[in-house]
Motif scaffolding. Structure first.
Motif, short mmCIF file in Angstrom:
data_model
loop_
_atom_site.label_atom_id
_atom_site.label_comp_id
_atom_site.label_asym_id
_atom_site.label_seq_id
_atom_site.Cartn_x
_atom_site.Cartn_y
_atom_site.Cartn_z
N LYS A 8 0.84 -1.20 0.00
CA LYS A 8 0.00 0.00 0.00
C LYS A 8 0.88 1.25 0.00
O LYS A 8 1.57 1.54 0.98
N ILE A 9 0.83 1.96 -1.11
CA ILE A 9 1.66 3.15 -1.28
C ILE A 9 0.75 4.36 -1.46
O ILE A 9 -0.10 4.37 -2.35
N LYS A 98 -11.50 10.94 5.89
CA LYS A 98 -10.92 9.61 5.73
C LYS A 98 -9.62 9.45 6.51
O LYS A 98 -8.94 10.42 6.84
N ARG A 99 -9.32 8.18 6.76
CA ARG A 99 -8.00 7.78 7.26
C ARG A 99 -7.50 6.68 6.34
O ARG A 99 -8.13 5.62 6.25
N ILE A 100 -6.41 6.93 5.67
CA ILE A 100 -5.90 6.00 4.66
C ILE A 100 -4.59 5.42 5.16
O ILE A 100 -3.64 6.15 5.46
N THR A 101 -4.53 4.11 5.25
CA THR A 101 -3.32 3.45 5.74
C THR A 101 -2.30 3.30 4.61
O THR A 101 -2.66 3.27 3.43
N TYR A 102 -1.06 3.20 4.99
CA TYR A 102 -0.01 3.02 3.99
C TYR A 102 1.09 2.12 4.54
O TYR A 102 1.29 2.01 5.75
N ASP A 103 1.80 1.49 3.62
CA ASP A 103 3.07 0.83 3.94
C ASP A 103 4.24 1.78 3.65
O ASP A 103 5.23 1.79 4.36
N TYR A 104 4.05 2.54 2.55
CA TYR A 104 5.06 3.51 2.15
C TYR A 104 4.35 4.80 1.76
O TYR A 104 3.26 4.77 1.18
N LEU A 105 4.97 5.91 2.09
CA LEU A 105 4.35 7.21 1.85
C LEU A 105 5.30 8.12 1.08
O LEU A 105 6.49 8.20 1.39
N LEU A 288 16.40 10.35 -0.48
CA LEU A 288 15.14 11.11 -0.52
C LEU A 288 14.13 10.62 0.50
O LEU A 288 12.93 10.90 0.39
N GLN A 289 14.60 9.91 1.51
CA GLN A 289 13.74 9.54 2.64
C GLN A 289 13.69 10.70 3.63
O GLN A 289 14.66 11.44 3.79
N SER A 290 12.57 10.82 4.33
CA SER A 290 12.54 11.71 5.48
C SER A 290 13.62 11.24 6.46
O SER A 290 13.83 10.04 6.63
N VAL A 291 14.28 12.18 7.11
CA VAL A 291 15.32 11.80 8.06
C VAL A 291 14.72 11.14 9.31
O VAL A 291 15.45 10.58 10.12
N ASP A 295 10.25 4.74 5.80
CA ASP A 295 9.17 4.40 4.88
C ASP A 295 8.46 5.64 4.33
O ASP A 295 7.46 5.54 3.64
N VAL A 296 9.01 6.83 4.62
CA VAL A 296 8.43 8.09 4.13
C VAL A 296 9.45 8.79 3.24
O VAL A 296 10.60 9.04 3.65
#
Length: 405
Positions: A8-9, A98-105, A288-291, A295-296
């Protein structure tokens, strides 16, 4: 590798970076992608100068995100929602409904015009053009102002005074295109009222600060040819409905003003509990990941990145597209337990629109100037739009087939 469930992205933001990440990730049918944007369309900001100067209508600078996403193979969904916050601990993006779940954002919310609070009257009397609705509003005001001047035929005609604050890429392109449009408008129509004053207010000595000196020279020479007045080493200090006061004490008459003197991250960024730099942009690592969360990923104009020489990269469409692809590739590597790759984003070239049938630029080290540069810029823009429209038409066809069934 066996996959028991979809990845889920979630991608927040349908700009250049977000759409390029989406396109890359959608190729893997194990990915379930949700694109979320508070607007229902993708706005091609690189064409905004053509919109304002009547070369394009709004349909030529926007693409419907719902039909675009529908054009993929059933693993992409579009939601028109304004995200208010992100619960990083429980991996949920949260809107009012809404609340949308993710594996990667992927956070790709872009930037907006920064209306500085210390400039009196700026927010009330100036226009930004980073958003389509603001650009459309200004376009209509510009057209109506031209009409009113024409309607004054046979009487004394006051000049139409347009002030553009900010001598960066946006300010220069908009100044040149409006001046070019006005010249052709008056040339092709035998109106007595031919008074249009365009003033570009620039905070430094030369426009296009930090760009190649040769491109600055080309640009300033052509702005002069178009009768654009450049106010150098000056900033906007205050505005009234009819007047602009500059930092050097000079006062300018104004019918309306475009403010292109600064940008800031879009509103969601300020609500996120993520590390930010002094300017408020989200901080990322070399992947380019959040520090803060592996997974963000953060791409586009809401973050700042640097090339291999530690030079800050400008917030252009090309840079955003490269970032989107890099983030998508690294998400794929995370999914399949592979080593991440450092971003290799670089400025591959730049093309500056300087009015109708004229541009200048530097592409892969080669300088272009005049009609050839204009043709190259238009070809790039048209190819980009063609690809988006092709995907959108595919989505339309699928929707119509479903309705008929």
């Amino acid at each position: 590798m066996q996959k028991d469930q979809k990845n889920k992205i979630v991608i927040i933001g349908g700009g250049y970076a977000g759409l390029n990440a989406l396109k890359k990730l959608a190729k893997d049918q194990n990915n379930e992608i949700v694109l979320i944007d508070k607007k229902a369309y993708h706005f091609m900001q690189t064409d905004v100068y053509d919109l304002i100067a009547n070369e394009h209508d709004f349909a030529q600078v926007s693409v419907d995100l719902f039909t675009y996403c529908t054009g993929f193979d059933h693993n992409v969904t579009f939601l028109k929602e304004e995200i208010k916050s992100v619960d990083f601990k429980n991996k949920k993006v949260i809107s009012e409904r809404k609340r949308i779940t993710y594996d990667y954002l992927i956070i790709a919310v872009g930037a907006r015009t920064k209306f500085f609070s210390n400039i009196e009257g700026l927010r009330e009397y100036a226009y930004g053009v980073k958003a389509l609705h603001r650009a459309m509003y200004f376009k209509q005001k510009f057209e109506m102002s031209l009409f009113q001047k024409i309607d004054q035929e046979g009487t004394y005609c006051k000049p139409l005074n347009i002030v553009i604050a900010g001598g960066g890429l946006s300010g220069v392109e908009i100044s040149a295109q409006m001046a070019s449009f006005a010249k052709e408008f008056y040339k092709n129509n035998n109106f007595l009222c031919r008074k249009l004053n365009i003033v570009l207010v620039n905070s430094s000595e030369f426009v296009l600060k930090n760009l190649d000196d040769k491109l600055v020279k080309y640009s300033e020479k052509h702005l002069k040819k178009l009768d654009v007045t450049i106010k150098r080493n000056a900033k906007v200090q205050s505005l009234t409905p009819t007047r602009v006061t500059l930092s050097n004490g000079e006062e300018l008459e104004m019918d309306f003003m475009i403010f292109a003197g600064g940008i800031e991250p879009n509103g969601l960024v300020f609500n996120l509990e993520l590390s930010k730099n002094q300017q408020g942009y989200l901080e990322t690592n070399e992947y380019l990941q959040s520090v803060n969360h592996e997974d963000v990923f953060v791409v586009g104009d809401c973050t700042t990145i640097y090339d291999k020489n530690k030079k800050r990269l400008p917030p252009t469409a090309d840079i955003a597209e490269q970032m989107g692809r890099c983030a998508a590739n690294n998400i794929t590597r995370l999914i399949y337990k592979q080593k991440l790759k450092k971003h290799m984003v670089r400025q591959r070239g730049i093309l500056i629109a300087l009015g109708r049938r004229y541009a200048c630029g530097k592409v892969f080290g080669l300088y272009l100037n005049g009609f050839s540069a204009y043709l190259m810029k238009k070809a790039i823009e048209k190819l980009y739009l063609f690809k988006l429209n092709k995907q959108s038409k595919k989505g339309c066809k699928k929707i119509f087939c479903t309705l008929q069934d």
